[in-house]
Design a protein around this motif. Structure first.
Motif, short mmCIF file in Angstrom:
data_model
loop_
_atom_site.label_atom_id
_atom_site.label_comp_id
_atom_site.label_asym_id
_atom_site.label_seq_id
_atom_site.Cartn_x
_atom_site.Cartn_y
_atom_site.Cartn_z
N ILE A 54 0.84 -1.19 0.00
CA ILE A 54 0.00 0.00 0.00
C ILE A 54 0.88 1.25 0.00
O ILE A 54 1.79 1.37 0.83
CB ILE A 54 -0.94 0.02 1.23
N ASP A 55 0.63 2.15 -0.92
CA ASP A 55 1.34 3.43 -0.98
C ASP A 55 0.60 4.42 -0.07
O ASP A 55 -0.33 5.09 -0.48
CB ASP A 55 1.37 3.95 -2.42
N TYR A 56 1.04 4.48 1.18
CA TYR A 56 0.33 5.31 2.17
C TYR A 56 0.46 6.80 1.86
O TYR A 56 -0.45 7.57 2.18
CB TYR A 56 0.84 5.00 3.58
N GLU A 57 1.56 7.19 1.24
CA GLU A 57 1.72 8.60 0.91
C GLU A 57 0.70 9.01 -0.16
O GLU A 57 0.07 10.08 -0.06
CB GLU A 57 3.14 8.86 0.41
N GLU A 58 0.52 8.17 -1.15
CA GLU A 58 -0.47 8.45 -2.19
C GLU A 58 -1.88 8.37 -1.62
O GLU A 58 -2.77 9.15 -2.00
CB GLU A 58 -0.31 7.46 -3.34
N LEU A 59 -2.09 7.44 -0.69
CA LEU A 59 -3.39 7.32 -0.04
C LEU A 59 -3.73 8.59 0.74
O LEU A 59 -4.88 9.06 0.73
CB LEU A 59 -3.39 6.10 0.89
N ARG A 86 -7.47 15.20 -1.13
CA ARG A 86 -8.26 15.68 -2.26
C ARG A 86 -9.76 15.43 -2.04
O ARG A 86 -10.59 16.28 -2.36
CB ARG A 86 -7.80 14.99 -3.55
N GLU A 87 -10.09 14.29 -1.49
CA GLU A 87 -11.49 13.96 -1.22
C GLU A 87 -12.11 14.93 -0.22
O GLU A 87 -13.25 15.39 -0.39
CB GLU A 87 -11.61 12.53 -0.69
#
Length: 356
Positions: free
Chosen positions: A128-133, A139-140
């Motif tokens: 899981i790419d937590y930084e991208e998450l 953004r949400e």
């Protein structure tokens, strides 16, 4: 569903060890779909109507719960009970009570404290790419706030800032107009008075201590392979030793110990020779109560004379008049139905660490 719950959560099977993936979430979701669409649990108005045992159990739960509510209320309420630590202690005591039954395998968790599968493979961690998450979540939240009326939001936050006794109601109104938890927290915690430090209720899963046993055995096995080997000294033909050999296998495997099995030995010398040759750190004598008075002292004395460090266990509860005799001969312990499985295995692990 039968009880008429307003909502139900079925946890994905991998929730305890990693982030749930699409497959595990689908399985948990399908459980509810099957209950509704195939078992038709939601069709009857009262599925449990007329069932005496469900009604009786419901009554018992209600009466016990009401008694606890009255007890807590009588002592000053939930807040006072938490400050005093009474609720935390009550929950911890109940956990220990339940774990004692689990440790003795009176309460069975299949695959954990009974019928373990040592060949099962661990679930791989998800990449899981937590930084991208995190960026996606930001953004949400931003898009959510932009979709709300900013003037109404500002008015709601101002009302929350000057709120007195209606703080909760104003907080709900602010959330409905688009305020985030960060907005509400910033306003309500800025000038708040210091609060008392209340010890949290410790969250524990029922199986986690046995899982730690397995993990510990993995670590010890890499350093001291032979110490975790358990040699079964099966005496006599298969019908004579099989029941206790199977019991011993299940007893030790829940802790991640490696069992060395055989089809039985005809005499003491043959069994002792095989046990010593195996280099196992633990030996378990498996036979019947009728044969133990002759076999156990003979085996124990020979093994301890040749290898004093080998832990020798007898499968079966010994008669009181024979237990001292067996221990004097060199027996270190006994395993039987109702024995403290977790405590015994944990103790063996500690001795392995201490002896090396």
């Amino acid at each position: 569903a039968i009880a008429g719950v307003d909502s139900m959560h079925v946890a994905p099977f991998d929730e305890a060890v990693r982030e749930a993936d699409e497959f595990s979430r689908r399985i948990s979701r399908n459980v509810q779909s099957i209950l509704q669409d195939e078992c038709h649990f939601t069709q009857p108005i009262d599925p449990a109507g007329g069932s005496w045992y469900i009604e009786a159990l419901t009554l018992q739960v209600a009466e016990k719960a009401w008694s606890l509510f009255q007890e807590i209320n009588g002592s000053g309420g939930v807040y006072e009970a938490l400050k005093a630590g009474r609720l935390q202690k009550a929950i911890a005591d109940k956990y220990e009570e339940k774990f004692t039954a689990m440790s003795k395998r009176i309460h069975v968790w299949v695959g954990t404290n009974m019928y373990s599968n040592l060949s099962e493979e661990k679930l791989p961690p998800l990449d899981i790419d937590y930084e991208e998450l995190k960026k996606s979540r930001i953004r949400e939240v931003q898009n959510y706030r932009l979709s709300k009326d900013m003037f109404m939001l500002q008015d709601a936050l101002i009302e929350l800032n000057i709120a007195g006794k209606g703080l909760v109601d104003k907080g709900i109104e602010a959330a409905l107009t688009g305020a985030t938890l960060g907005d509400i927290s910033e306003i309500t915690s800025g000038d708040s008075a210091p609060v008392e430090n209340i010890a949290p209720v410790r969250k524990q899963r029922g199986t986690e201590r046995f899982e730690e046993l397995r993990k510990k055995s993995e670590i010890l096995g890499e350093k001291y392979e032979n110490a975790l080997k358990v040699f079964l000294l099966n005496m006599g033909p298969v019908p004579q030793h099989k029941a206790r050999a199977d019991f011993s296998t299940g007893f030790f495997e829940v802790g991640g110990f490696k069992l060395l099995k055989n089809n039985g030995f005809e005499n003491v010398d043959e069994a002792v020779e095989a046990a010593l040759a195996s280099a196992a750190g633990i030996g378990v004598i498996c036979s019947t109560d009728d044969t133990y008075p002759e076999l156990v002292p003979a085996i124990a004395k020979k093994i301890k004379a040749a290898k004093p460090g080998l832990k020798l266990i007898v499968a079966g509860r010994p008669p009181k008049e024979l237990e001292d005799e067996y221990r004097k001969a060199g027996v270190d312990g006994f395993i039987f139905m109702g024995a403290d499985c977790y405590g015994i295995l944990k103790g063996l692990q500690k001795e392995i660490e201490g002896n090396e």
